[in-house]
Write a protein that holds these residues in place. Structure first.
Motif, mmCIF file in Angstrom:
data_model
loop_
_atom_site.group_PDB
_atom_site.id
_atom_site.type_symbol
_atom_site.label_atom_id
_atom_site.label_comp_id
_atom_site.label_asym_id
_atom_site.label_seq_id
_atom_site.Cartn_x
_atom_site.Cartn_y
_atom_site.Cartn_z
ATOM 1 N N ASP A 327 0.827 -1.206 0.000
ATOM 2 C CA ASP A 327 0.000 0.000 0.000
ATOM 3 C C ASP A 327 0.860 1.255 0.000
ATOM 4 N N GLN A 331 0.834 4.135 -2.871
ATOM 5 C CA GLN A 331 0.561 5.533 -2.567
ATOM 6 C C GLN A 331 1.722 6.426 -2.995
ATOM 7 N N ASP A 334 1.481 6.953 -6.668
ATOM 8 C CA ASP A 334 0.422 7.907 -7.009
ATOM 9 C C ASP A 334 0.867 9.333 -6.760
#
Length: 662
Positions: A327, A331, A334
């Motif tokens: 995760d 992130q 992104d």
């Protein structure tokens, strides 16, 4: 043979072999004892890599006089007292063998003082006799342990020690790991009287990051992501590296469970799996991670060196680590994309007006040379003038290289063994970049009145000696390596020529030669565990159709019926590659290209070389020399020197003309 109880001193020496592997093992045990004693400052002195002296001094609680002798006995410890304590260990040490084992193979002196004592006391033990002698000493509150002449009484063990530098490198790495485990402790490390490491206690986040930078380096800090997650009594925190900061080796991987240094297989697997889609096979993650878990849920007494633990809920821990890191990486990716998009659509402020160019090529290639294309073309079309290069337009570069980090796959020519040479695909022909002297000379030409231009050009052109013109001649040898230019090109020269060789291109030729040697087929190296993969039936059929071709490359594939294919062996150049991706891609390429190919062996060799070649971003002179030598060896002295992407003659015409003009 009769059964007997081992003498105590012999048993101690045998136990020492389990605890004291090398000087770094001694340092580890002593520093961990200091941390368990509550020390906030630890000073470590090393001489001759630890073979001569290891001294560890701390400001911890100290040891009472009455317990000094007991501290050097086997299985003596203050850290556990019952089986219940063993099931929930929070201290770093607990077996009570360290000091006894160390004193069995060295001359050990233990000096300590507690807060309740006015006088410090010293205990001395030496070798096999293990007789402890007590005497008063001067010492502040805390403990000092001095280990002299390690393995002095076990010559067989001592001769296996490495050089002082190597042994100290192990100690240095150990202290780095300890420094990352306890930010609240000041640690000083000396070697042969010189301070090597100084880690000051860190209380704030900024200070902690400074210590991380001191241990892992500035590049790690620039690319690191902070991690903090808690779930069902599990807490994971620390820092991981983004894929952009991946390393070529696994030298920056630090993991701790309840403060204990760890190299656990389950943890490592979870971390590798989280990076599986982000890194290439030749890249490694870097991280500093801390796992806090209920001590009742982990067993630390499963490895002799305490490097591994056993979690009672191993699957939960594995999935927790994997999901947390995956995760965080997603992130982070992104965020990078958002920042890139914002910068791409950034509107210039009034203080920074936008520059609009009328050169369409600049819009297509924003990294191109800021000099407009029309200037380059005008220079080439103009008559000779001082400073102008006398290049032959037929020998001009097909493409002006923008940087050394361009995509190598776009510039590799197809190889054809039938001609024995390589031919680069034709691209848009543009003139080579002019020098500053050419630009200045061109500017002077533009400012000359039309009526006088012809006379000035004729007069100035006569100043350029015809002897400076260098005509391109066929290259038959490379000559001697001179220097590396821009960390990507090698200057080579002999009495007649001066050449510039592309090192990334030479890297490709070396790999190409290794994959398809001129004389005999490649030898297959069996995989330790055959790789099973499921493929489309059409690809499995391709593997059977080109079975003999693959065998000549040392690639052994075995169909097992249905959609299953086994990879039994591959040649050495493919050993380190990701076969899970390479084999299906290779079969797909073969299905599309090899059926109608005149030389399928050469086409497959070209394709494999493109996939597995590993180029460096910077080369040293010694690396360049070794690379060229290996490339010439695998090609048996028949490197294709007519490949213009591999080697070109250096034309000094423009430089000499500029010198004459200046």
């Amino acid at each position: 043979m009769t059964i007997k109880i081992l003498p105590a001193r012999l048993a101690n020496q045998i136990a020492a072999g389990e605890v004291v592997e090398r000087p770094a093992s001694v340092v580890k045990e002593l520093v961990e004892n200091s941390l368990d004693a509550g020390a906030t400052r630890i000073d470590i002195d090393i001489e001759k890599g630890g073979a001569k002296l290891i001294r560890v001094r701390d400001n911890g609680k100290g040891i009472d006089k009455d317990e000094l002798g007991l501290a050097l006995s086997r299985h003596a410890t203050s850290k556990i007292h019952s089986l219940d304590d063993l099931e929930a260990i929070m201290s770093l040490g607990f077996r009570g063998e360290a000091l006894a084992s160390i004193s069995a193979v060295s001359r050990l002196t233990l000096t300590s003082r507690t807060a309740t004592q006015e006088q410090a006391w010293s205990a001395h033990a030496e070798g096999r006799d293990m007789e402890v002698k007590l005497q008063p000493a001067a010492h502040p509150i805390g403990t000092s342990i001095e280990v002299l002449d390690l393995f002095f009484n076990t010559p067989a063990r001592r001769k296996f020690l490495r050089t002082d530098k190597t042994e100290f490198t192990h100690i240095d790495e150990l202290i780095k790991r300890i420094a990352l485990s306890r930010f609240d402790v000041t640690i000083h490390l000396k070697h042969n009287g010189k301070i090597v490491r100084q880690y000051r206690a860190a209380q704030t986040d900024q200070q902690r990051e400074k210590r991380v930078a001191a241990v892992c380096g500035a590049p790690f800090v620039r690319h690191m992501l902070a991690i903090e997650l808690e779930h069902q009594g599990l807490r994971l925190h620390g820092w991981i590296i983004t894929p952009q900061g991946a390393r070529a080796q696994s030298d920056l991987q630090y993991c701790y469970v309840n403060g204990r240094m760890m190299r656990d297989k389950l943890i490592n697997h979870a971390i590798r799996q989280s990076y599986e889609t982000s890194l290439r096979p030749d890249q490694f993650a870097a991280y500093v991670l801390y796992i806090d878990v209920d001590p009742h849920q982990v067993d630390v007494n499963v490895h002799p060196a305490k490097h591994e633990v056993r979690f009672h809920q191993g699957r939960l821990v594995h999935d927790f680590i994997y999901q947390a890191l995956a995760d965080a990486l997603a992130q982070g990716a992104d965020i990078d994309k958002t920042e890139l998009t914002q910068s791409a659509f950034h509107t210039p402020s009034p203080e920074q007006p936008q520059v609009v160019s009328d050169w369409s090529s600049e819009q297509q290639n924003p990294q191109a040379n800021p000099v407009p294309e029309r200037v380059y073309q005008a220079i080439e079309d103009s008559p000779a003038y001082p400073g102008k290069s006398t290049r032959n337009t037929n020998d001009a570069f097909e493409v002006r290289e923008q940087s050394t980090s361009r995509s190598w796959n776009d510039s590799k020519p197809a190889f054809s063994s039938s001609a024995g040479k390589s031919s680069a695909p034709k691209e848009r022909s543009v003139p080579a970049s002019p020098s500053q002297s050419e630009l200045r000379a061109y500017k002077q030409l533009l400012t000359t009145p039309e009526s006088a231009k012809a006379e000035v050009v004729a007069q100035l052109s006569s100043q350029v000696s015809p002897s400076v013109v260098v005509h391109a001649e066929p290259i038959d040898k490379l000559g001697k390596a001179v220097c590396v230019v821009q960390e990507q090109y090698l200057v080579m020269a002999d009495k007649q020529h001066c050449l510039l060789l592309s090192l990334p291109r030479a890297e490709w030729y070396r790999t190409r030669g290794q994959l398809a040697p001129l004389q005999q087929p490649l030898k297959s190296q069996p995989l330790l565990v055959p790789l099973a993969m499921k493929l489309e039936p059409s690809l499995i059929q391709v593997s059977e159709d080109i079975f003999e071709l693959l065998t000549s490359f040392g690639i052994e594939l075995k169909a097992r019926g249905g959609n299953s294919l086994m990879v039994m062996g591959v040649p050495q150049p493919l050993r380190q590659h990701n076969l899970q991706n390479l084999i299906p891609d290779m079969l797909a390429f073969a299905a599309q290209n090899l059926a109608s190919s005149i030389s399928p062996r050469d086409e497959l060799a070209d394709w494999l070389a493109h996939q597995v070649v590993k180029t460096k971003s910077n080369y040293t002179l010694s690396e360049a020399i070794q690379l060229v030598a290996e490339a010439e060896q695998v090609w048996q002295g028949n490197l294709p020197f007519d490949d213009r992407s591999l080697v070109r003659p250096i034309d000094f015409t423009a430089t000499i003309a500029a010198l004459n003009y200046e």
